[in-house]
Scaffold this motif. Structure first.
Motif, PDB file in Angstrom:
ATOM      1  N   GLY A  85      46.635  59.024  27.297  1.00 23.15           N
ATOM      2  CA  GLY A  85      45.647  59.937  27.868  1.00 23.15           C
ATOM      3  C   GLY A  85      45.792  60.002  29.373  1.00 23.15           C
ATOM      4  O   GLY A  85      46.872  60.232  29.892  1.00 23.15           O
ATOM      5  N   PHE A  86      44.683  59.781  30.081  1.00 19.98           N
ATOM      6  CA  PHE A  86      44.670  59.854  31.528  1.00 19.98           C
ATOM      7  C   PHE A  86      43.908  58.651  32.074  1.00 19.98           C
ATOM      8  O   PHE A  86      43.021  58.121  31.423  1.00 19.98           O
ATOM      9  CB  PHE A  86      43.976  61.138  31.985  1.00 19.98           C
ATOM     10  N   LYS A  87      44.272  58.242  33.301  1.00 16.03           N
ATOM     11  CA  LYS A  87      43.559  57.146  33.938  1.00 16.03           C
ATOM     12  C   LYS A  87      43.290  57.509  35.394  1.00 16.03           C
ATOM     13  O   LYS A  87      43.971  58.350  35.980  1.00 16.03           O
ATOM     14  CB  LYS A  87      44.344  55.844  33.852  1.00 16.03           C
ATOM     15  N   ARG A  88      42.269  56.882  35.965  1.00 13.64           N
ATOM     16  CA  ARG A  88      41.865  57.137  37.336  1.00 13.64           C
ATOM     17  C   ARG A  88      41.385  55.842  37.962  1.00 13.64           C
ATOM     18  O   ARG A  88      41.088  54.876  37.266  1.00 13.64           O
ATOM     19  CB  ARG A  88      40.751  58.170  37.405  1.00 13.64           C
ATOM     20  N   GLY A  89      41.314  55.834  39.284  1.00 14.78           N
ATOM     21  CA  GLY A  89      40.742  54.700  39.979  1.00 14.78           C
ATOM     22  C   GLY A  89      39.224  54.759  39.934  1.00 14.78           C
ATOM     23  O   GLY A  89      38.635  55.825  39.826  1.00 14.78           O
ATOM     24  N   LYS A  90      38.585  53.608  40.025  1.00 20.65           N
ATOM     25  CA  LYS A  90      37.123  53.563  39.998  1.00 20.65           C
ATOM     26  C   LYS A  90      36.573  53.907  41.377  1.00 20.65           C
ATOM     27  O   LYS A  90      37.160  53.575  42.405  1.00 20.65           O
ATOM     28  CB  LYS A  90      36.644  52.184  39.568  1.00 20.65           C
ATOM     29  N   ALA A  91      35.439  54.550  41.395  1.00 19.97           N
ATOM     30  CA  ALA A  91      34.805  54.973  42.640  1.00 19.97           C
ATOM     31  C   ALA A  91      33.943  53.849  43.199  1.00 19.97           C
ATOM     32  O   ALA A  91      33.518  52.950  42.480  1.00 19.97           O
ATOM     33  CB  ALA A  91      33.951  56.212  42.396  1.00 19.97           C
ATOM     34  N   GLY A  92      33.666  53.914  44.496  1.00 23.96           N
ATOM     35  CA  GLY A  92      32.726  53.007  45.123  1.00 23.96           C
ATOM     36  C   GLY A  92      33.329  51.799  45.787  1.00 23.96           C
ATOM     37  O   GLY A  92      32.613  50.851  46.102  1.00 23.96           O
ATOM     38  N   ARG A  93      34.628  51.806  46.036  1.00 25.48           N
ATOM     39  CA  ARG A  93      35.277  50.628  46.601  1.00 25.48           C
ATOM     40  C   ARG A  93      35.837  50.884  48.001  1.00 25.48           C
ATOM     41  O   ARG A  93      36.312  49.974  48.649  1.00 25.48           O
ATOM     42  CB  ARG A  93      36.402  50.194  45.647  1.00 25.48           C
ATOM     43  N   ASN A  94      35.773  52.105  48.494  1.00 24.02           N
ATOM     44  CA  ASN A  94      36.496  52.433  49.719  1.00 24.02           C
ATOM     45  C   ASN A  94      35.822  51.933  50.993  1.00 24.02           C
ATOM     46  O   ASN A  94      36.488  51.417  51.886  1.00 24.02           O
ATOM     47  CB  ASN A  94      36.704  53.947  49.818  1.00 24.02           C
ATOM     48  N   HIS A  95      34.524  52.104  51.129  1.00 22.16           N
ATOM     49  CA  HIS A  95      33.864  51.682  52.364  1.00 22.16           C
ATOM     50  C   HIS A  95      32.401  51.390  52.058  1.00 22.16           C
ATOM     51  O   HIS A  95      31.887  51.741  51.006  1.00 22.16           O
ATOM     52  CB  HIS A  95      33.978  52.763  53.446  1.00 22.16           C
ATOM     53  N   GLY A  96      31.746  50.710  53.019  1.00 21.77           N
ATOM     54  CA  GLY A  96      30.334  50.378  52.845  1.00 21.77           C
ATOM     55  C   GLY A  96      30.096  49.205  51.918  1.00 21.77           C
ATOM     56  O   GLY A  96      29.032  49.110  51.299  1.00 21.77           O
ATOM     57  N   ASN A  97      31.068  48.305  51.797  1.00 20.73           N
ATOM     58  CA  ASN A  97      30.957  47.197  50.861  1.00 20.73           C
ATOM     59  C   ASN A  97      30.661  45.860  51.545  1.00 20.73           C
ATOM     60  O   ASN A  97      30.785  44.825  50.915  1.00 20.73           O
ATOM     61  CB  ASN A  97      32.257  47.063  50.052  1.00 20.73           C
ATOM     62  N   VAL A  98      30.265  45.889  52.802  1.00 20.43           N
ATOM     63  CA  VAL A  98      29.958  44.652  53.505  1.00 20.43           C
ATOM     64  C   VAL A  98      28.715  44.029  52.875  1.00 20.43           C
ATOM     65  O   VAL A  98      27.711  44.691  52.645  1.00 20.43           O
ATOM     66  CB  VAL A  98      29.727  44.927  55.006  1.00 20.43           C
ATOM     67  N   GLY A  99      28.807  42.759  52.554  1.00 23.22           N
ATOM     68  CA  GLY A  99      27.682  42.067  51.953  1.00 23.22           C
ATOM     69  C   GLY A  99      27.668  42.093  50.437  1.00 23.22           C
ATOM     70  O   GLY A  99      26.799  41.482  49.827  1.00 23.22           O
ATOM     71  N   TRP A 100      28.596  42.813  49.832  1.00 15.55           N
ATOM     72  CA  TRP A 100      28.660  42.848  48.363  1.00 15.55           C
ATOM     73  C   TRP A 100      29.320  41.556  47.878  1.00 15.55           C
ATOM     74  O   TRP A 100      30.180  40.982  48.538  1.00 15.55           O
ATOM     75  CB  TRP A 100      29.481  44.036  47.885  1.00 15.55           C
ATOM     76  N   SER A 101      28.930  41.118  46.714  1.00 18.61           N
ATOM     77  CA  SER A 101      29.532  39.913  46.160  1.00 18.61           C
ATOM     78  C   SER A 101      30.937  40.217  45.664  1.00 18.61           C
ATOM     79  O   SER A 101      31.274  41.363  45.361  1.00 18.61           O
ATOM     80  CB  SER A 101      28.689  39.377  45.005  1.00 18.61           C
ATOM     81  N   ARG A 102      31.742  39.173  45.581  1.00 14.52           N
ATOM     82  CA  ARG A 102      33.111  39.357  45.089  1.00 14.52           C
ATOM     83  C   ARG A 102      33.119  39.816  43.637  1.00 14.52           C
ATOM     84  O   ARG A 102      34.003  40.554  43.219  1.00 14.52           O
ATOM     85  CB  ARG A 102      33.902  38.065  45.224  1.00 14.52           C
ATOM     86  N   ARG A 103      32.148  39.363  42.880  1.00 10.98           N
ATOM     87  CA  ARG A 103      32.093  39.751  41.474  1.00 10.98           C
ATOM     88  C   ARG A 103      31.855  41.254  41.316  1.00 10.98           C
ATOM     89  O   ARG A 103      32.514  41.914  40.520  1.00 10.98           O
ATOM     90  CB  ARG A 103      30.987  38.987  40.764  1.00 10.98           C
ATOM     91  N   SER A 104      30.923  41.802  42.102  1.00  9.82           N
ATOM     92  CA  SER A 104      30.649  43.234  41.984  1.00  9.82           C
ATOM     93  C   SER A 104      31.817  44.075  42.499  1.00  9.82           C
ATOM     94  O   SER A 104      32.087  45.165  41.978  1.00  9.82           O
ATOM     95  CB  SER A 104      29.368  43.595  42.725  1.00  9.82           C
ATOM     96  N   LEU A 105      32.543  43.586  43.517  1.00 13.27           N
ATOM     97  CA  LEU A 105      33.712  44.308  44.000  1.00 13.27           C
ATOM     98  C   LEU A 105      34.870  44.213  43.013  1.00 13.27           C
ATOM     99  O   LEU A 105      35.663  45.150  42.885  1.00 13.27           O
ATOM    100  CB  LEU A 105      34.144  43.765  45.359  1.00 13.27           C
TER     101      LEU A 105
END
Length: 92
Positions: free
Chosen positions: A49-69
């Motif tokens: 089929g088709f695949k894509r990268g997941k959204a929400g990882r490019n910027h604004g991730n300061v303070g996020w846990s490693r697990r959520s990233l």
């Protein structure tokens, strides 16, 4: 020109008129499907089929846990409701 005057065709050639069609109606065109470039940059075609990268990882991730990233990393397959549209946008 000499050949046309001998045969008596005048200014028209023998190939300009064929079975009641003029030469402009004998032009054959191929229907080429164009690749949607915006889709091609975001999606990759695979065997299944088709695949894509997941959204929400490019910027604004300061303070996020490693697990959520880590959840946001990697690729994800296309949902089955998007497959028909993706086939139309990425024909090749």
């Amino acid at each position: 020109m000499f050949f046309n005057s001998i045969v008596g065709l005048g200014s028209r050639s023998a190939f300009a008129s064929f079975g009641g069609f003029n030469s402009s109606s004998l032009v054959f065109t191929r229907n080429l499907m164009k690749t949607h470039k915006g889709t091609a940059k975001r999606w990759k075609k695979t065997a299944d089929g088709f695949k894509r990268g997941k959204a929400g990882r490019n910027h604004g991730n300061v303070g996020w846990s490693r697990r959520s990233l880590k959840v946001l990393s990697g690729k994800t397959p296309a949902h089955e409701s998007h497959i028909q549209r993706l086939r139309r946008l990425l024909p090749y």
